[in-house]
Design a protein around this motif. Structure first.
Motif, PDB file in Angstrom:
ATOM      1  N   GLU A   1      30.387  41.082  48.724  1.00 37.86           N
ATOM      2  CA  GLU A   1      31.358  41.969  48.074  1.00 37.86           C
ATOM      3  C   GLU A   1      32.435  41.158  47.357  1.00 37.86           C
ATOM      4  OE1 GLU A   1      33.200  45.352  46.742  1.00 37.86           O
ATOM      5  OE2 GLU A   1      31.252  45.207  47.737  1.00 37.86           O
ATOM      6  N   LEU A   2      32.913  40.098  47.986  1.00 32.66           N
ATOM      7  CA  LEU A   2      33.930  39.257  47.357  1.00 32.66           C
ATOM      8  C   LEU A   2      33.367  38.502  46.151  1.00 32.66           C
ATOM      9  CD1 LEU A   2      35.633  37.810  50.573  1.00 32.66           C
ATOM     10  CD2 LEU A   2      36.553  39.571  49.052  1.00 32.66           C
ATOM     11  N   ASP A   3      32.116  38.077  46.251  1.00 37.96           N
ATOM     12  CA  ASP A   3      31.494  37.325  45.154  1.00 37.96           C
ATOM     13  C   ASP A   3      31.228  38.189  43.931  1.00 37.96           C
ATOM     14  OD1 ASP A   3      31.399  34.889  46.470  1.00 37.96           O
ATOM     15  OD2 ASP A   3      29.436  35.255  47.346  1.00 37.96           O
ATOM     16  N   ASN A   4      30.962  39.480  44.155  1.00 42.92           N
ATOM     17  CA  ASN A   4      30.493  40.329  43.062  1.00 42.92           C
ATOM     18  C   ASN A   4      31.429  41.473  42.703  1.00 42.92           C
ATOM     19  OD1 ASN A   4      27.927  38.912  42.871  1.00 42.92           O
ATOM     20  ND2 ASN A   4      27.379  39.917  44.790  1.00 42.92           N
ATOM     21  N   GLY A   5      32.518  41.656  43.465  1.00 44.13           N
ATOM     22  CA  GLY A   5      33.409  42.775  43.215  1.00 44.13           C
ATOM     23  C   GLY A   5      34.164  42.652  41.906  1.00 44.13           C
ATOM     24  N   GLU A   6      34.680  43.786  41.454  1.00 41.23           N
ATOM     25  CA  GLU A   6      35.402  43.825  40.183  1.00 41.23           C
ATOM     26  C   GLU A   6      36.824  43.294  40.298  1.00 41.23           C
ATOM     27  OE1 GLU A   6      34.209  44.706  37.153  1.00 41.23           O
ATOM     28  OE2 GLU A   6      32.269  44.730  38.162  1.00 41.23           O
ATOM     29  N   GLY A   7      37.268  43.045  41.501  1.00 42.09           N
ATOM     30  CA  GLY A   7      38.628  42.553  41.697  1.00 42.09           C
ATOM     31  C   GLY A   7      39.384  43.430  42.673  1.00 42.09           C
ATOM     32  N   ILE A   8      40.264  42.827  43.447  1.00 42.43           N
ATOM     33  CA  ILE A   8      41.020  43.544  44.472  1.00 42.43           C
ATOM     34  C   ILE A   8      42.500  43.438  44.149  1.00 42.43           C
ATOM     35  CG2 ILE A   8      41.634  43.564  46.923  1.00 42.43           C
ATOM     36  CD1 ILE A   8      38.830  42.472  47.509  1.00 42.43           C
ATOM     37  N   GLY A   9      43.171  44.556  44.137  1.00 41.48           N
ATOM     38  CA  GLY A   9      44.601  44.578  43.880  1.00 41.48           C
ATOM     39  C   GLY A   9      45.396  44.337  45.148  1.00 41.48           C
ATOM     40  N   THR A  10      46.570  43.761  45.006  1.00 41.78           N
ATOM     41  CA  THR A  10      47.428  43.468  46.150  1.00 41.78           C
ATOM     42  C   THR A  10      48.808  44.089  45.987  1.00 41.78           C
ATOM     43  OG1 THR A  10      48.159  41.365  45.176  1.00 41.78           O
ATOM     44  CG2 THR A  10      46.209  41.292  46.605  1.00 41.78           C
ATOM     45  N   GLY A  11      48.869  45.199  45.290  1.00 40.32           N
ATOM     46  CA  GLY A  11      50.154  45.868  45.104  1.00 40.32           C
ATOM     47  C   GLY A  11      51.117  45.108  44.223  1.00 40.32           C
TER      48      GLY A  11
ATOM     49  N   LEU B   1      51.611  41.900  44.229  1.00 39.33           N
ATOM     50  CA  LEU B   1      52.069  40.637  44.812  1.00 39.33           C
ATOM     51  C   LEU B   1      51.356  39.442  44.200  1.00 39.33           C
ATOM     52  CD1 LEU B   1      52.219  41.818  48.519  1.00 39.33           C
ATOM     53  CD2 LEU B   1      54.166  41.347  47.020  1.00 39.33           C
ATOM     54  N   THR B   2      50.148  39.654  43.718  1.00 45.39           N
ATOM     55  CA  THR B   2      49.381  38.648  42.989  1.00 45.39           C
ATOM     56  C   THR B   2      48.695  39.349  41.825  1.00 45.39           C
ATOM     57  OG1 THR B   2      47.273  38.972  44.161  1.00 45.39           O
ATOM     58  CG2 THR B   2      48.881  37.475  45.181  1.00 45.39           C
ATOM     59  N   GLN B   3      48.049  38.579  40.985  1.00 45.24           N
ATOM     60  CA  GLN B   3      47.140  39.178  40.020  1.00 45.24           C
ATOM     61  C   GLN B   3      45.954  39.742  40.790  1.00 45.24           C
ATOM     62  OE1 GLN B   3      46.626  35.076  38.402  1.00 45.24           O
ATOM     63  NE2 GLN B   3      44.464  35.601  38.289  1.00 45.24           N
ATOM     64  N   ARG B   4      45.127  40.574  40.151  1.00 43.64           N
ATOM     65  CA  ARG B   4      43.922  41.060  40.815  1.00 43.64           C
ATOM     66  C   ARG B   4      43.029  39.879  41.164  1.00 43.64           C
ATOM     67  NH1 ARG B   4      42.865  46.386  41.074  1.00 43.64           N
ATOM     68  NH2 ARG B   4      40.650  46.037  41.358  1.00 43.64           N
ATOM     69  N   LEU B   5      42.472  39.904  42.352  1.00 42.23           N
ATOM     70  CA  LEU B   5      41.730  38.756  42.862  1.00 42.23           C
ATOM     71  C   LEU B   5      40.242  39.029  42.847  1.00 42.23           C
ATOM     72  CD1 LEU B   5      44.040  37.909  45.906  1.00 42.23           C
ATOM     73  CD2 LEU B   5      44.054  36.878  43.628  1.00 42.23           C
ATOM     74  N   SER B   6      39.510  38.139  42.199  1.00 48.74           N
ATOM     75  CA  SER B   6      38.055  38.249  42.093  1.00 48.74           C
ATOM     76  C   SER B   6      37.474  36.849  42.064  1.00 48.74           C
ATOM     77  CB  SER B   6      37.673  39.010  40.810  1.00 48.74           C
ATOM     78  OG  SER B   6      36.287  38.996  40.613  1.00 48.74           O
ATOM     79  N   TRP B   7      36.357  36.666  42.793  1.00 50.93           N
ATOM     80  CA  TRP B   7      35.761  35.339  42.909  1.00 50.93           C
ATOM     81  C   TRP B   7      34.390  35.252  42.245  1.00 50.93           C
ATOM     82  CZ3 TRP B   7      38.765  37.758  46.429  1.00 50.93           C
ATOM     83  CH2 TRP B   7      39.914  37.079  46.849  1.00 50.93           C
ATOM     84  N   ARG B   8      34.203  36.053  41.184  1.00 53.08           N
ATOM     85  CA  ARG B   8      32.985  35.906  40.393  1.00 53.08           C
ATOM     86  C   ARG B   8      33.000  34.553  39.679  1.00 53.08           C
ATOM     87  NH1 ARG B   8      33.710  41.314  36.988  1.00 53.08           N
ATOM     88  NH2 ARG B   8      35.725  40.248  36.831  1.00 53.08           N
ATOM     89  N   TYR B   9      31.845  34.108  39.285  1.00 57.68           N
ATOM     90  CA  TYR B   9      31.750  32.788  38.661  1.00 57.68           C
ATOM     91  C   TYR B   9      32.675  32.678  37.455  1.00 57.68           C
ATOM     92  CZ  TYR B   9      29.780  28.629  36.479  1.00 57.68           C
ATOM     93  OH  TYR B   9      29.627  27.391  35.910  1.00 57.68           O
TER      94      TYR B   9
END
Length: 418
Positions: free
Chosen positions: A350-360, A362-370
């Motif tokens: 899910e972390l490798d392929n997700g569209e990005g996770i928001g943190t309210g 506090l950070t930019q949206r986080l995504s670990w796609r290549y």
């Protein structure tokens, strides 16, 4: 074998075969990545050094436990309990490796919001078991190279590049005081990349012994002729206050001081006199907004409601903040799985392929796609290249800008041999 005994033996073999089949279908709870029933807890681990003579981070496991109470009070992970197992990493490579092995035996699906400098000791165990390391503090180099690591901040490289860019607006000459160590060697390049992006030259590199109790000679060198628009950035971790004490005693007239979060924080400002102390007016670069920012209101509410007065948690501590963000990322990824099993393998996917996770915010949206990974040789797992510019004003670390500052280009430029 007699005819009378044969049916019993056949029945025993059939029973054993059926049990093995059920085990294969249902999975084994002790194996990371194996599916488990929907009624079992989702197990994660958080580790950090506690009760040591060095830099203790007890607020991180305390924050993890408060977060789990908050999640479980609000339905858990898709109806399942979130169980947090903590481990004292002890600032020790052997203990760090032991914590990693315990994560495997406990059936943890992830290690979340943790602190350890001993990446070489713990990461191979997690990699072999397929357990993702979500939101490490950003202190071990393996956090930014291992495919099993999902950092939520840009580590020291992002802080230094941001600090250089922050100082470039006001400083014509900058000295960097940093450890004489392997970890300290890349620091001048990253700070200078930020200075260059702001139209300044490279920083003067002043190396110091990390365990020294007096930095008077290095403070003299950093101040130099004490010319106007001169600045000193000290990035020495827990020894930064020792350097600032030596700096203060020299009483320079023009040279201003700066640092990065982790080397300077609100507790250090308070401890050195607040608005009347030597850090008043100091610049600092952080991964996240200052503690008084409204974007931390949810964390503040959870600590107030679910920490039960646990004084280990300091809202302004970057460690506790990192744990909060790491658990935000983990729970978002776990809940996104819906009815699918929550395992180490499915969380990593899910972390490798997700569209990005928001943190309210506090950070930019986080995504670990290549495509999201950083083009820096030694830090390819950095995906969060945002920092914040702060200043000590009236004894409080406050924001200089409301928005996050992206230093991605500076980080990639620091890795450019040209």
């Amino acid at each position: 074998m007699t005819d009378r005994r044969r049916p019993l033996a056949l029945r025993l073999r059939a029973t054993a075969a059926s049990a093995a089949t059920v085990s294969l279908i249902g999975g084994c709870a002790s194996l990371p990545g194996a599916p488990s029933t929907s009624t079992e807890p989702v197990v994660v681990m958080t580790w950090a050094p506690e009760g040591t003579r060095a830099n203790n981070m007890s607020g991180m496991p305390a924050m993890a436990q408060a977060y789990s109470r908050y999640v479980n009070a609000n339905g858990g992970i898709n109806g399942r309990e979130l169980k947090v197992v903590t481990c004292n990493e002890g600032h020790d490579s052997v203990k760090a490796a032991r914590c990693a092995r315990r994560a495997v035996t406990e059936g943890a699906v992830a290690v979340v919001g943790s602190y350890s400098e001993h990446g070489r000791s713990f990461m191979p165990t997690l990699e072999a078991a397929g357990i993702p390391y979500v939101g490490g503090y950003g202190i071990a180099s393996e956090e930014f190279t291992s495919a099993s690591s999902y950092p939520v901040n840009g580590g020291t490289p992002a802080l230094l590049a941001g600090n250089g860019r922050q100082l470039a607006d006001s400083c014509e000459r900058v000295s960097l005081v940093r450890p004489d160590s392997i970890a300290g060697d890349p620091m001048p390049d990253f700070l200078s990349s930020g200075l260059t992006a702001g139209g300044r030259g490279t920083a003067r590199d002043i190396m110091v012994a990390h365990d020294s109790t007096d930095y008077t000679s290095q403070a003299h060198a950093a101040i130099g002729d004490d010319l106007p628009s001169s600045c000193v950035s000290a990035v020495l971790g827990e020894r930064t206050d020792t350097f600032f004490d030596s700096f203060r005693r020299l009483k320079p007239d023009n040279t201003r001081i700066a640092s990065v979060l982790g080397s300077i924080d609100q507790s250090l400002v308070d401890r050195t006199g607040g608005a009347d102390g030597p850090l008043e007016g100091a610049w600092a670069t952080g991964w996240y907004p200052p503690a008084d920012d409204p974007r931390w209101d949810d964390m503040r509410k959870v600590v107030r409601t679910h920490a039960f007065g646990d004084n280990r948690i300091d809202i302004s501590d970057p460690g506790a903040q990192t744990t909060w963000i790491a658990y935000t990322v983990f729970t978002s990824a776990a809940r996104a799985l819906g009815d699918k099993p929550v395992t180490a393998r499915t969380i990593a996917r899910e972390l490798d392929n997700g569209e990005g996770i928001g943190t309210g915010g506090l950070t930019q949206r986080l995504s670990w796609r290549y495509s999201d990974l950083l083009a820096v040789h030694d830090y390819p797992r950095i995906v969060n290249t945002s920092v914040t510019f702060q200043v000590v004003r009236n004894g409080r670390l406050t924001a200089m800008r409301d928005r996050l500052v992206d230093v991605r280009v500076m980080l990639e430029g620091a890795d450019d041999p040209a």
